[in-house]
Motif scaffolding. Structure first.
Motif, PDB file in Angstrom:
ATOM      1  N   ASP A  40       9.442   0.416 -27.305  1.00 27.83           N
ATOM      2  CA  ASP A  40       9.438  -0.948 -26.745  1.00 27.83           C
ATOM      3  C   ASP A  40       8.661  -1.906 -27.660  1.00 27.83           C
ATOM      4  O   ASP A  40       9.077  -3.053 -27.894  1.00 27.83           O
ATOM      5  N   HIS A  41       7.541  -1.398 -28.181  1.00 27.39           N
ATOM      6  CA  HIS A  41       6.745  -2.243 -29.086  1.00 27.39           C
ATOM      7  C   HIS A  41       7.506  -2.569 -30.363  1.00 27.39           C
ATOM      8  O   HIS A  41       7.539  -3.727 -30.805  1.00 27.39           O
ATOM      9  N   LEU A  42       8.130  -1.527 -30.935  1.00 33.22           N
ATOM     10  CA  LEU A  42       8.910  -1.761 -32.166  1.00 33.22           C
ATOM     11  C   LEU A  42      10.094  -2.679 -31.917  1.00 33.22           C
ATOM     12  O   LEU A  42      10.411  -3.550 -32.734  1.00 33.22           O
ATOM     13  N   ALA A  43      10.737  -2.448 -30.793  1.00 34.52           N
ATOM     14  CA  ALA A  43      11.899  -3.281 -30.469  1.00 34.52           C
ATOM     15  C   ALA A  43      11.484  -4.736 -30.301  1.00 34.52           C
ATOM     16  O   ALA A  43      12.151  -5.669 -30.776  1.00 34.52           O
ATOM     17  N   GLU A  44      10.343  -4.911 -29.624  1.00 31.66           N
ATOM     18  CA  GLU A  44       9.846  -6.283 -29.427  1.00 31.66           C
ATOM     19  C   GLU A  44       9.436  -6.903 -30.752  1.00 31.66           C
ATOM     20  O   GLU A  44       9.718  -8.093 -31.046  1.00 31.66           O
ATOM     21  N   LYS A  45       8.798  -6.107 -31.556  1.00 27.43           N
ATOM     22  CA  LYS A  45       8.398  -6.597 -32.893  1.00 27.43           C
ATOM     23  C   LYS A  45       9.612  -6.942 -33.728  1.00 27.43           C
ATOM     24  O   LYS A  45       9.630  -7.947 -34.444  1.00 27.43           O
ATOM     25  N   PHE A  46      10.632  -6.067 -33.618  1.00 21.97           N
ATOM     26  CA  PHE A  46      11.889  -6.317 -34.345  1.00 21.97           C
ATOM     27  C   PHE A  46      12.505  -7.642 -33.900  1.00 21.97           C
ATOM     28  O   PHE A  46      12.927  -8.464 -34.711  1.00 21.97           O
ATOM     29  N   ARG A  47      12.542  -7.826 -32.583  1.00 23.36           N
ATOM     30  CA  ARG A  47      13.153  -9.036 -32.053  1.00 23.36           C
ATOM     31  C   ARG A  47      12.360 -10.280 -32.481  1.00 23.36           C
ATOM     32  O   ARG A  47      12.944 -11.317 -32.856  1.00 23.36           O
TER      33      ARG A  47
END
Length: 560
Positions: A40-47
């Motif tokens: 979730d953190h990586l996905a949010e960072k990616f976004r």
């Protein structure tokens, strides 16, 4: 109870295994929770990073694809290049963000992120766009640099065109002014100078045409660059307002050269004619002027010299008068030449110091002098005959007068005193100074004293009032003779002359011209007729002449 065949130990082992399984599951759950939290953190960072990057790239492709440099000036191109350099720096700074986005997507894939396809697609889109931006950036940089180089080349050509066109344009404007300038010359040397300058100008035309071709060649090179590289030029040459059309228009006016040639040829012919007129006038004037001066001097010498009788002098003077009158055609011819000179508007003549006005004045003076001199000699003859003066006495009067007729300075100087001594008998050389034919008052007084007259100022004033009644301050030779003859003759001379005229008049108080012509020699008769005033008495008739006033004026009062 334990099942059949199971021991407590089995159950205990089984329980222990269950507890171990539970613990392992719990650990798995914890790891899974951590993985999901990481995803979730990586996905949010990616976004977030993808969103920031996409926001930054928004409009960048359109900017990089803009053709604004095609209509920009050199200064604007340089500004666009600076701006593009700044953009390249910014683009380089975003390289890390793109790499981070790709790394996050890679990690999400490795962690089996459930939405990996979406992440991969977005990441691929970002990478593709990034590559496109890189390519567009390079392409725009090359286009800007190429345009800058072309515009710098054109700018350098513009500057060279301006540097060469300006002096060439000034030369053409000066040439046109010179070709159209109305020249005013007065001598053949001046027109020759103009013709020489014009020939020198024409000699420069081939070289000037080469320069014109070179200047137009610069313009053509600019046009070639524009056409070859499709440079969309904005505005005109910033360094000059001169254009090729203006240069060609002025160059076409070289047709004024033949017109100038013709004008100079015509003016040269006119000046040649003027020079001919000058020389023609000068050749005559340089002869006539000295001739008049010589005749004036000769007449003056004849009037004061004592060679021969008065009749001889009169004959000589009348011959001179005849020669002078016969010379009149030459004066008329000179007048004709002068008229031609005036019509040609010639104002100077370096070939002579004589002007027509000088000649006219000299000619009139010559005529007046010969007429006056002849009249004086006639008067002297009449006075001599009427008063019985001998030729020796006339010569003595003339000698005395000539000796004292010096520089008419108004004072008795050394030379005048010398003349006085001569008249008293001292042997002193005669003076060869030029005579004027008149004696000033002081000279006359000195002469009288040297001849034996002992007088004071009052007596001298009385005598001066007789010999110089108009008080001009000079004594003429005629007045001198009148006075001297009166002093040496009987005091009743005037009465005798009046009595003689009265006899000729038939005892009348007046006399007629016909009576004078009948009784007197022609010269004396005409002399008396010309000088006798009309008779104004009560018994006057038409044509009556007053012989009494004539005798009194000619011989003076009898009680002088």
């Amino acid at each position: 109870m334990p099942s059949e065949g199971k021991m407590v130990s089995d159950v205990s082992n089984a329980w222990g295994g269950l507890e171990g399984a539970e613990k392992g599951y719990e650990e798995w759950l914890l790891n899974e929770i951590r993985r999901l939290e990481r995803l979730d953190h990586l996905a949010e960072k990616f976004r977030q990073k993808a969103a920031i990057h996409e926001t930054w790239t928004e409009g960048k492709e359109a900017m990089l694809q803009a053709r604004d440099f095609e209509t920009a000036s050199l200064s604007e191109i340089k500004a666009l290049l600076k701006k593009h350099e700044a953009f390249e720096s910014d683009l380089a700074a975003h390289q890390d963000r793109v790499e981070q986005i790709a790394a996050i997507a890679q990690e999400l894939n490795e962690l089996d992120y459930y939405d990996s396809p979406s992440v991969n697609a977005r990441c691929q889109n970002i990478c593709d766009q990034w590559d496109a931006l890189g390519a567009l950036t390079q392409k725009r940089s090359e286009a800007l640099q190429r345009t800058e180089k072309l515009l710098e080349t054109i700018d350098q050509l513009y500057l060279e065109f301006a540097k060469r066109a300006a002096p060439f344009n000034n030369w053409m404007e000066g040439a046109m002014e010179d070709l159209q300038d109305t020249f005013i010359v007065h001598t053949i040397e001046e027109i020759q100078g103009l013709s020489t300058a014009h020939e020198q100008f024409k000699a420069t035309l081939p070289e000037a045409d080469k320069e014109r071709g070179a200047i137009l060649g610069i313009h053509n090179e600019i046009a070639k660059i524009v056409a070859t590289y499709h440079v969309n030029m904005a505005g005109t040459n910033p360094y000059t307002t001169i254009n090729p059309q203006e240069i060609n228009a002025k160059w076409d006016k070289r047709q004024l050269v033949p017109q100038r040639d013709q004008a100079l040829i015509e003016e040269h012919a006119r000046q040649q004619n003027n020079e001919r007129l000058r020389r023609q006038f000068a050749n005559q004037a340089n002869v006539i002027g000295p001739w008049i001066q010589t005749k004036m001097e000769e007449i003056g010498r004849i009037s004061i010299e004592m060679h021969g009788t008065l009749e001889d002098q009169l004959t000589h003077l009348r011959q001179y008068e005849k020669n002078i009158v016969n010379y009149k055609p030459k004066i008329d011819q000179l007048e004709g030449d002068h008229q031609l000179i005036q019509e040609a508007l010639i104002f100077d003549n370096k070939h002579t110091n004589y002007t027509m006005e000088h000649i006219r004045v000299g000619w009139e003076q010559l005529l007046t002098t010969i007429a006056r001199t002849i009249n004086e000699i006639e008067n002297q003859i009449l006075t001599r005959d009427a008063k019985g003066i001998s030729q020796d006495q006339m010569n003595e009067f003339r000698a005395s007068f000539n000796h004292f007729d010096r520089d008419h300075s108004g004072t008795l100087g050394a030379e005048e005193f010398k003349a006085c001594l001569i008249s008293l008998g001292f042997d002193i050389a005669n003076d060869a100074q030029k005579k004027t034919g008149m004696m000033e008052a002081e000279d006359f007084k000195t002469c009288l004293i040297s001849l034996g007259y002992n007088m004071g100022e009052a007596e001298f004033s009385r005598i001066m009032s007789i010999v110089d009644p108009n008080r001009v301050g000079v004594v003429t030779f005629q007045s001198f003779i009148d006075f001297m003859s009166r002093e040496t003759a009987d005091t009743d001379t005037a009465d005798q002359v009046m009595a003689s005229f009265k006899v000729l008049a038939g005892d009348k108080n007046y006399i007629l011209a016909d009576e004078l012509r009948r009784e007197l020699p022609p010269d004396q008769a005409e002399y008396c007729i010309a000088r006798m005033a009309p008779y104004a008495g009560p018994d006057a008739i038409p044509g009556a002449l007053d012989y009494m006033s004539f005798s009194t004026a000619l011989y003076g009062e009898s009680d002088l």
